[in-house]
Design an enzyme around this catalytic site. Structure first.
Site, PDB file in Angstrom:
ATOM      1  N   LYS A   1       0.853  -1.191   0.000  1.00 14.34           N
ATOM      2  CA  LYS A   1       0.000   0.000   0.000  1.00 14.34           C
ATOM      3  C   LYS A   1       0.890   1.243   0.000  1.00 14.34           C
ATOM      4  O   LYS A   1       2.014   1.165   0.469  1.00 14.34           O
ATOM      5  CB  LYS A   1      -0.900   0.012   1.249  1.00 14.34           C
TER       6      LYS A   1
ATOM      7  N   HIS B   1      -6.919 -13.298  -7.465  1.00 21.62           N
ATOM      8  CA  HIS B   1      -7.722 -12.316  -6.736  1.00 21.62           C
ATOM      9  C   HIS B   1      -9.135 -12.341  -7.295  1.00 21.62           C
ATOM     10  O   HIS B   1      -9.327 -12.553  -8.486  1.00 21.62           O
ATOM     11  CB  HIS B   1      -7.119 -10.915  -6.873  1.00 21.62           C
TER      12      HIS B   1
END
Length: 414
Positions: free
Chosen positions: A154, A273
């Site tokens: 992140k 994902h």
């Protein structure tokens, strides 16, 4: 109503579907159930002359059972059996096109949700399945007896490739097994994919040399077209990366199956994902439950898939989550309606998929995650690592300490 056949005995080779059906007011359940079976198999809106040129009895879907849902008005679970010959071998794409392709827009229905599918061995054996599976992955990594640890880098968008690589290094050096590209990191102006792959590879090899452990970073190969996706996967393999990643719902089952075959042939692990799944799976009366998407993924191929956390920021009910986690990992799963499993599923020898728990979790959740998901899982701490008050490196040290402590306490029965 020839598609409603309550006397039908299902065959071992049939694909069975359980639909949660809400008919329009005034439409009888039997009529609506027959319409579901017809529209998702051989039926059309009228009788056609060419019906006489084939054996509809052999090819039609059959609605063989309808049960009202307790506590819900005008809601039914409809069971449909599909003959195996309706489906192309080894094609999840074709299976979903047939079963859920058209019927969900049907006028006679107010809402329709596919809750579960029973995939017979006769069909599942036509698929390669996961490139490697749980045991081979552990052997490749030489890591046993505990959950594997991951971290999503992140902020998910905006970092340069060099700074991205620095964050990867800090996380892996501290003790994590994996770091991860976010699902929407592909090849944007601020960080092109080739630059990212190179800096990440440098971080991988540096952290491996310093820790003596095998490390991985899920390099997201998802791209705008299949050729570009394969080019990225090939480059990752040439760099010596152990694992690549794909967004299987936005990328599509056809692309995913191609990538899974490449990964098995070339020794790459494949992380999956599920971006976009909630668009399909979140509504309780319409769409498709995630357990069906999970079964589709196991057939199409993937070694990891995000499967919900039960304890973090994203929705997931415990029993139901454990139900589809078992459908991903185990060989044989008994029917259990309390866990949302409508059919006994036998995967025969198809490798299992490791469920990934990600989304708002941190070290305080580790005892619960270890208890709920067990050793065959990958808890991923993005904010839980990069948001540590002392910095990224202490954050990445905290996670292995937490998992080892939790596993030790569990093993000692405390």
């Amino acid at each position: 109503l020839t598609y409603y056949t309550p006397e039908y005995k299902t065959k071992d080779t049939d694909i069975l579907g359980a639909f949660r059906m809400t008919p329009q007011p005034g439409v009888p359940a039997e009529e609506a159930g027959a319409a579901v079976a017809a529209e998702s198999s051989t039926g059309t809106w009228t009788t056609v002359w060419t019906d006489g040129l084939t054996s509809l009895d052999r090819y039609k879907g059959r609605c063989y059972d309808i049960e009202p849902v307790a506590g819900e008005e005008n809601q039914y679970i409809v069971y449909v059996a599909y003959p195996l010959d309706l489906f192309e071998e080894g094609s999840v794409t074709n299976m979903f096109t047939s079963i859920v392709g058209n019927v969900f827009g049907f006028k006679a229905l107010r809402a329709l949700r596919l809750e579960d599918l029973r995939i017979p061995p006769a069909y599942s054996k036509t698929f390669q399945g996961p490139p490697h599976g749980i045991q081979v992955e552990r052997d490749k990594l030489n890591k046993y007896g505990r959950p594997l640890l991951g971290c999503t880098i992140k902020p998910k968008l905006g970092l340069s490739a060099k700074n991205y690589g620095r964050a990867v290094y800090e996380c892996l050096r501290g003790g994590l097994d994996f770091t991860k590209d976010d699902e929407n990191v592909n090849s944007q102006p601020f960080m092109r994919w080739r630059d990212r792959f190179l800096f990440v590879a440098e971080a991988l090899f540096k952290s491996q040399a310093e820790t003596g452990e095998i490390k991985g970073h899920y390099l997201n190969a998802t791209a705008g077209h299949c050729e570009e996706m394969m080019k990225r996967a090939i480059f990752a393999r040439e760099l010596g990366a152990p694992i690549v990643m794909h967004d299987y719902l936005t990328g599509g089952f056809t692309a995913n199956t191609s990538l899974a075959h490449y990964c098995r042939d070339n020794g790459l692990l494949l992380h999956i994902h599920r971006a976009m799944h909630a668009v399909i799976s979140r509504q309780k009366i319409h769409g498709m439950h995630f357990r069906v998407l999970a079964k589709g993924l196991r057939m199409s191929g993937g070694d990891h898939i995000h499967g919900g956390t039960v304890v973090g920021k994203l929705e997931g009910e415990r029993e139901v989550t454990l139900g589809f986690v078992d459908l991903l990992r185990d060989d044989f799963i008994e029917k259990d309606r309390n866990r949302g499993i409508y059919f006994t599923q036998d995967w025969v020898s198809m490798p299992g998929v490791i469920p990934v728990a990600s989304g708002g979790i941190h070290v305080w959740h580790m005892p619960a995650l270890t208890e709920i998901l067990g050793d065959e899982s990958v808890p991923q701490f993005g904010g839980g690592t990069l948001g540590h008050p002392w910095g990224i490196a202490p954050g990445s040290v905290a996670n292995p300490v937490a998992v080892e402590t939790s596993v030790q306490l569990r093993n000692e029965g405390r």
